[in-house]
Write a protein that holds these residues in place. Structure first.
Motif, PDB file in Angstrom:
ATOM      1  N   TYR A 139       3.230 -68.627  16.209  1.00 44.63           N
ATOM      2  CA  TYR A 139       2.373 -67.546  16.809  1.00 44.63           C
ATOM      3  C   TYR A 139       2.994 -66.096  16.084  1.00 44.63           C
ATOM      4  CZ  TYR A 139       1.097 -70.893  20.451  1.00 44.63           C
ATOM      5  OH  TYR A 139       0.461 -71.814  20.885  1.00 44.63           O
TER       6      TYR A 139
ATOM      7  N   LYS B   6      -7.876 -55.666  18.497  1.00 41.47           N
ATOM      8  CA  LYS B   6      -7.534 -54.947  17.275  1.00 41.47           C
ATOM      9  C   LYS B   6      -8.331 -53.689  16.945  1.00 41.47           C
ATOM     10  CE  LYS B   6      -6.237 -56.214  12.534  1.00 41.47           C
ATOM     11  NZ  LYS B   6      -6.118 -57.397  11.569  1.00 41.47           N
ATOM     12  N   ARG B   9      -7.253 -50.969  19.633  1.00 36.87           N
ATOM     13  CA  ARG B   9      -6.069 -50.376  19.279  1.00 36.87           C
ATOM     14  C   ARG B   9      -6.274 -49.643  18.072  1.00 36.87           C
ATOM     15  NH1 ARG B   9      -2.361 -51.880  15.602  1.00 36.87           N
ATOM     16  NH2 ARG B   9      -3.332 -53.943  15.052  1.00 36.87           N
ATOM     17  N   THR B  15       0.086 -48.655  17.048  1.00 36.33           N
ATOM     18  CA  THR B  15       0.707 -49.621  16.533  1.00 36.33           C
ATOM     19  C   THR B  15       0.744 -50.778  17.351  1.00 36.33           C
ATOM     20  OG1 THR B  15       2.982 -49.004  17.390  1.00 36.33           O
ATOM     21  CG2 THR B  15       2.130 -48.086  14.977  1.00 36.33           C
ATOM     22  N   GLN B  16       1.070 -51.934  16.909  1.00 38.89           N
ATOM     23  CA  GLN B  16       1.252 -53.321  17.676  1.00 38.89           C
ATOM     24  C   GLN B  16       2.247 -53.194  18.739  1.00 38.89           C
ATOM     25  OE1 GLN B  16       1.286 -56.773  15.234  1.00 38.89           O
ATOM     26  NE2 GLN B  16      -0.729 -56.880  15.240  1.00 38.89           N
ATOM     27  N   ARG B  27       5.685 -57.735  20.871  1.00 36.04           N
ATOM     28  CA  ARG B  27       4.641 -57.229  19.651  1.00 36.04           C
ATOM     29  C   ARG B  27       4.269 -58.478  19.104  1.00 36.04           C
ATOM     30  NH1 ARG B  27       3.788 -57.884  14.991  1.00 36.04           N
ATOM     31  NH2 ARG B  27       5.719 -59.048  14.687  1.00 36.04           N
ATOM     32  N   GLN B  28       5.084 -59.588  19.048  1.00 34.60           N
ATOM     33  CA  GLN B  28       4.418 -61.067  18.786  1.00 34.60           C
ATOM     34  C   GLN B  28       3.292 -61.538  19.639  1.00 34.60           C
ATOM     35  OE1 GLN B  28       7.534 -63.756  19.257  1.00 34.60           O
ATOM     36  NE2 GLN B  28       6.578 -65.301  17.207  1.00 34.60           N
ATOM     37  N   VAL B  30       1.106 -59.230  21.356  1.00 30.07           N
ATOM     38  CA  VAL B  30       0.079 -58.569  20.834  1.00 30.07           C
ATOM     39  C   VAL B  30      -0.738 -59.126  19.508  1.00 30.07           C
ATOM     40  CG1 VAL B  30      -0.774 -56.328  19.882  1.00 30.07           C
ATOM     41  CG2 VAL B  30       0.750 -56.583  21.808  1.00 30.07           C
ATOM     42  N   ASN B  31       0.325 -59.638  18.388  1.00 28.28           N
ATOM     43  CA  ASN B  31      -0.296 -60.154  17.377  1.00 28.28           C
ATOM     44  C   ASN B  31      -0.943 -61.450  17.507  1.00 28.28           C
ATOM     45  OD1 ASN B  31      -0.435 -60.015  14.348  1.00 28.28           O
ATOM     46  ND2 ASN B  31       0.689 -61.861  14.573  1.00 28.28           N
ATOM     47  N   ALA B  32      -0.236 -62.166  18.362  1.00 25.31           N
ATOM     48  CA  ALA B  32      -1.090 -63.400  18.624  1.00 25.31           C
ATOM     49  C   ALA B  32      -2.370 -63.272  19.352  1.00 25.31           C
ATOM     50  CB  ALA B  32      -0.212 -64.449  19.270  1.00 25.31           C
ATOM     51  N   GLU B  34      -4.413 -60.679  18.957  1.00 30.18           N
ATOM     52  CA  GLU B  34      -5.450 -60.056  17.952  1.00 30.18           C
ATOM     53  C   GLU B  34      -5.864 -61.079  17.082  1.00 30.18           C
ATOM     54  OE1 GLU B  34      -3.885 -55.524  17.678  1.00 30.18           O
ATOM     55  OE2 GLU B  34      -3.460 -56.747  16.006  1.00 30.18           O
ATOM     56  N   THR B  35      -4.879 -61.964  16.655  1.00 32.72           N
ATOM     57  CA  THR B  35      -5.318 -63.174  15.655  1.00 32.72           C
ATOM     58  C   THR B  35      -6.291 -64.219  16.600  1.00 32.72           C
ATOM     59  OG1 THR B  35      -3.115 -64.023  15.772  1.00 32.72           O
ATOM     60  CG2 THR B  35      -3.680 -62.278  13.968  1.00 32.72           C
TER      61      THR B  35
END
Lengths: 140, 65
Positions: A139, B6, B9, B15-16, B27-28, B30-32, B34-35
């Motif tokens: 993840y 994404k 934002r 920023t994330q 932050r991880q 948010v990244n997960a 968004e992807t």
């Protein structure tokens, strides 16, 4: 969003670190008292068992503390981390049940004597740690 | 489930890490999100929508629809 709110406002990371430290301290306490209990049982085998009973009881208390601390960590951590932990726990549980049973049968079939529970538990802990690492990477 | 996280934002130039801090997640996470690797819980989805002052369905869309 107010720019004065820095990323340090994120309650997740510091709280996770504090909870993780608590789990580690309880785990160290549990492992230490378990070793002491094992030693007490070995040395006390010709006694009335009082020392061994007390040592095992103390170890049990530390074990319960470890479970409680881990439960608190799971409840308060970020929901992605909860998902990663759940998947890792599922794999570790499966390893414990399926792997443990296979290990017991192979031990008996090959005449290696009684299977050692500590090996299964150590295997579960290793599988859980690998599962968390793989999940975090997936993840990332 | 698709989401516009994404884009939303980026429109706000966050920023994330800043978004993660606002949502009190890593932050991880948010990244997960968004992807599209991870779908949020209902409370987190509402928190995200509230932060962007939008309705949940304006941020998240069911891919099967």
């Amino acid at each position: 969003m107010n720019d004065s709110k820095s990323p340090t406002r994120c309650a997740g990371a510091p709280r996770d670190r504090a909870n993780g430290r608590r789990v580690m301290l309880w785990s160290i306490g549990w492992a230490t008292t378990m070793l002491l209990a094992s030693a007490a049982i070995s040395f006390d085998q010709f006694g009335d068992g009082t020392v061994a009973f007390i040592a095992a009881g103390v170890s049990l208390i530390f074990g319960a503390g470890t479970v409680g601390a881990y439960r608190q960590f799971l409840n308060e951590t970020d929901e992605l981390r909860q998902k990663v932990e759940l998947e890792a726990l599922a794999v570790a549980f499966g390893f414990g049940v399926v792997g443990g049973m296979a290990y017991a049968q192979i031990s008996r079939a090959l005449g290696l004597g009684d299977p050692r529970l500590a090996i299964v538990i150590a295997g579960m802990l290793i599988v859980h740690a690998i599962g968390v690492a793989v999940g975090m990477r997936r993840y990332a | 489930m698709k989401n516009r996280l994404k884009v939303l934002r980026a429109e706000r130039d966050w920023t994330q890490a800043q978004l993660a801090a606002e949502l009190e997640v890593s932050r991880q996470t948010v990244n997960a999100l968004e992807t599209g690797k991870f779908d949020p819980s209902l409370p987190l989805a509402f928190r995200i929508a509230r932060l962007f002052q939008m309705r949940v369905e304006e941020v998240f869309q069911d891919e099967e629809l």
